[in-house]
Every structure is written in C-alpha cells, then in structure tokens.
Design an enzyme around this catalytic site. Structure first.
Site, PDB file in Angstrom:
ATOM      1  CG  HIS A 135     -18.081  54.914  25.339  1.00  0.00           C
ATOM      2  ND1 HIS A 135     -17.841  53.898  24.435  1.00  0.00           N
ATOM      3  CD2 HIS A 135     -19.051  54.429  26.167  1.00  0.00           C
ATOM      4  CE1 HIS A 135     -18.633  52.866  24.697  1.00  0.00           C
ATOM      5  NE2 HIS A 135     -19.385  53.172  25.747  1.00  0.00           N
ATOM      6  CG  ASP A 164     -15.008  53.849  22.427  1.00  0.00           C
ATOM      7  OD1 ASP A 164     -14.551  54.338  23.482  1.00  0.00           O
ATOM      8  OD2 ASP A 164     -16.188  53.500  22.299  1.00  0.00           O
ATOM      9  CB  SER A 194     -19.941  50.024  26.551  1.00  0.00           C
ATOM     10  OG  SER A 194     -21.059  50.269  25.744  1.00  0.00           O
TER      11      SER A 194
END
Length: 252
Positions: A71, A119, A207
C-alpha cells in the site's frame, strides 16, 4: 469496527501521499511508546520517500533490494520514490537519498476492509548506498515466532515533518489470538501476523517498516485498528509465507 479499520487503512494511504495533510498534524504520530533509536544499530532499515516526503519504512534484503508494504507504493510511480539511508532523522542533512529503479507490489494485494491481504512489495534502487554500510536482514523461513519479543522500527510523523527513528519491543501473538481479535472485521489470513496490543504499536508513517527478531525479518508493518490501543495488536505481513514470491522476484 470494520468501517473503522477500513477508514484507518485508507487514511494511512491518504497520509502517505498527501504532504499538506501530514504537515498539518499537531500531535506526534510516530511509534507509540517507543524510544529513540540510532540507525547505525539497525543497518537494514530505510525510509521510503514519496515525492521527497517521508512516507513509509522499508527493509534491505540486499544492498539494492528492499521490502515494504504494497500500500506504500502501489499507486505511485517509481520516479516519485526514493530511499533515504544513514540518518536517524528524516531531515536530509546527514543522509543519502537514492532513486528507486523499480517497485513490484504483490499482484494479489487487496485494500478492501475485508481482505487487507498480500500487503508486500519489492523495491529496487539504482545503486547501493555509498556512505552507509548496509547489513541486509535474513528472511524468516518458516519458524513460528509466537511468544517471542520482536522489534518494530519507524520514523513516523511529528507534525514538524522531522521524524526521528523509534523502536519498540512487542510480543508476537499466536495467529489464533490475532484472528479472534479481528474476526468480525477482516478475513485474518495465514499471510498475516500480529504483535503488541499492550499500549505500544507502530502508527502512521511507520507502515512498511520491519518487525525483526534479532537479525531476522519476520514481519512488515501493514495495518491496525488504531495506534497503540490496548488489546488491538498491530498487524504485519508474515514474511515466511512469501518466501517463494520474494525468491521469484528478487532471487533472494
């Protein structure tokens, strides 16, 4: 709660690509309850920048190849991506900035609230760092790390756009426990793992960063239902479940 997780996930993506929003934040959004870390002690960690803005973490698995979250890069051109190494703060004064040559997000990555899965992404830079001695991590093969302490790292954001690398030790949870926590919100798959949940967690801007046990990469920071909420552990990509995919795309 499903909408909360979905909104948080989409908000993470939004923050990653919107410098004006991040710059307007008035409270720290770095690793919750973490402590300052020296990048020299973690020579495998790097900062991913989008259009020169600090955005995500990444991890060296070779001198020119890194892993991050899908992402973080899926909707961004490679030309807009750089990797920053050699500095414990996001300011560029004492760091090296290297252009990304290519990025490969997993083609099954799904950002829907019910399947935030696969992801993971490979990022390749144009050349190895010249002024920083990278020591790539080892990749977890298929060991069950449940019950051990892992270390999560990230620069996060601090409103002034000068984040500092932080670290936090978090207990790695059994997948059955993770699934029970999130069963009504997402389809928690074997490709996920979770850690933390006792008031400490990664947050926005962290992230894509590493979860390591020693010098072994076991997870990649992906999503959570909040930042450091009790009994809501952070969710990571389970690296061991992607060994064949990593091998296929990197030869590592």
């Amino acid at each position: 709660m499903a909408s909360k997780i979905r909104n948080l996930f989409l908000c993470k993506i939004c923050i990653l690509s919107a410098a004006s929003y991040a710059a307007s934040l008035s409270v720290p959004l770095t690793i919750v309850n973490g402590t300052s870390a020296n990048v020299s002690d973690y020579p495998y960690v790097a900062l991913l920048r989008i259009q020169d803005y600090p955005s995500c973490g990444a991890t060296f698995i070779s001198n020119t190849t890194l892993l991050t979250a899908a992402h973080c890069v899926q909707t961004v051109d490679s030309q807009s991506l750089t990797i920053q190494v050699g500095s414990s703060v996001t300011s560029e004064n004492s760091s090296e900035i290297i252009q990304v040559q290519s990025k490969i997000p997993h083609d099954l990555f799904c950002s829907d609230a019910q399947c935030i899965d696969y992801d993971i992404a490979v990022v390749t830079i144009v050349s190895a760092p010249q002024n920083f001695d990278v020591v790539p991590v080892k990749l977890n093969e298929d060991r069950d790390e449940a019950g051990t302490l892992g270390t999560v790292l990230g620069w996060g954001y601090d409103g002034a756009n000068e984040g500092e690398l932080h670290k936090l030790e978090v207990p790695i949870k059994d997948n059955a426990e993770c699934s029970e926590v999130y069963y009504s919100d997402v389809n928690f798959s074997e490709r996920m793992m979770c850690a933390g949940g006792q008031g400490g967690d990664y947050c926005w801007g962290d992230s894509g960063g590493p979860l390591t046990v020693g010098d072994v990469l076991v997870g990649i920071a992906a999503w959570s239902s909040g930042c450091g909420e009790d009994n809501k552990p952070g969710v990571y990509v389970n690296v061991s479940k992607f060994r064949s995919w990593i091998q296929e795309h990197t030869g590592i």
